[in-house]
Design a protein around this motif. Sequence first.
Motif, PDB file in Angstrom:
ATOM      1  N   ASN A 201       0.831  -1.200   0.000  1.00  0.00           N
ATOM      2  CA  ASN A 201       0.000   0.000   0.000  1.00  0.00           C
ATOM      3  C   ASN A 201       0.868   1.252   0.000  1.00  0.00           C
ATOM      4  N   LYS A 202       0.327   2.322  -0.552  1.00  0.00           N
ATOM      5  CA  LYS A 202       0.990   3.619  -0.461  1.00  0.00           C
ATOM      6  C   LYS A 202       0.715   4.192   0.922  1.00  0.00           C
ATOM      7  N   ALA A 203       1.753   4.319   1.718  1.00  0.00           N
ATOM      8  CA  ALA A 203       1.595   4.786   3.097  1.00  0.00           C
ATOM      9  C   ALA A 203       2.019   6.244   3.229  1.00  0.00           C
ATOM     10  N   THR A 204       1.349   6.948   4.115  1.00  0.00           N
ATOM     11  CA  THR A 204       1.686   8.336   4.409  1.00  0.00           C
ATOM     12  C   THR A 204       1.883   8.493   5.907  1.00  0.00           C
ATOM     13  N   VAL A 205       2.470   9.599   6.291  1.00  0.00           N
ATOM     14  CA  VAL A 205       2.655   9.923   7.701  1.00  0.00           C
ATOM     15  C   VAL A 205       2.177  11.352   7.928  1.00  0.00           C
ATOM     16  N   LEU A 206       1.918  11.686   9.155  1.00  0.00           N
ATOM     17  CA  LEU A 206       1.556  13.058   9.489  1.00  0.00           C
ATOM     18  C   LEU A 206       2.795  13.954   9.401  1.00  0.00           C
TER      19      LEU A 206
END
Length: 226
Positions: A201-206
């Motif tokens: 999955n394409k993961a993001t962070v704050l």
Amino acid sequence: MAKYGMVINLEKCAGCAACSIACKNENNVPDGIFWSHYITETVGEFPNVTYNYISTLCNHCDDAPCVNACPLNPKAMYKSDNGITMHNHEACIGCRACEKACPYSVISFNETEPFGEWRSGDAAELTKKVGGDIIPYSNPDREITYAGIRSAKKVEKCTFCDHRVANGEKPYCVDSCPANARTFGDLDDPNSEISKLLSNNKATVLLPNANTKPNVYYINKFDVKE
């Protein structure tokens, strides 16, 4: 040694706040303080409006500003070998440098003695009957690795339920999520469920521009904003 992290699937998250409630119960978190919290926002203009609910907690950053800011030696806010950002309540001097340094606003400060309502008036008698200075309904398991009930003029924050992790269990917010939106595990194990989620999955962070190398990731239906 494992390196622990968490993935939150925002497509599964129902915004029920069960994670926040579970965290309060497990960790004896006082009123007005949240180790597990959330951000809500409404985006767009009618009729094209989207409501976003984003769960938040300590990001257990590799390059943790809170640890870097702690003036003590040894530090009261420190990194464990397993990647969890921990806090030594007894050593803490309440200077709040860590709180100010955290870009995610997930460190809280107890201005007054927590659970003061249980220590005065009629409630004080009940408190004495059920355990002296221990508030009713407190969880003694929290005291295995950390102060069960933190005191005034000290900071506190999420520890990934380190007392449960040490016992081979998952953080209580993970076990309590009715939608199975949270996955916790070893980031250094390529065969772990969390590693597979991050690979697929394409993961993001704050706040990616904060460059803290957080270990809490978000997948699905999440647009990164600064």
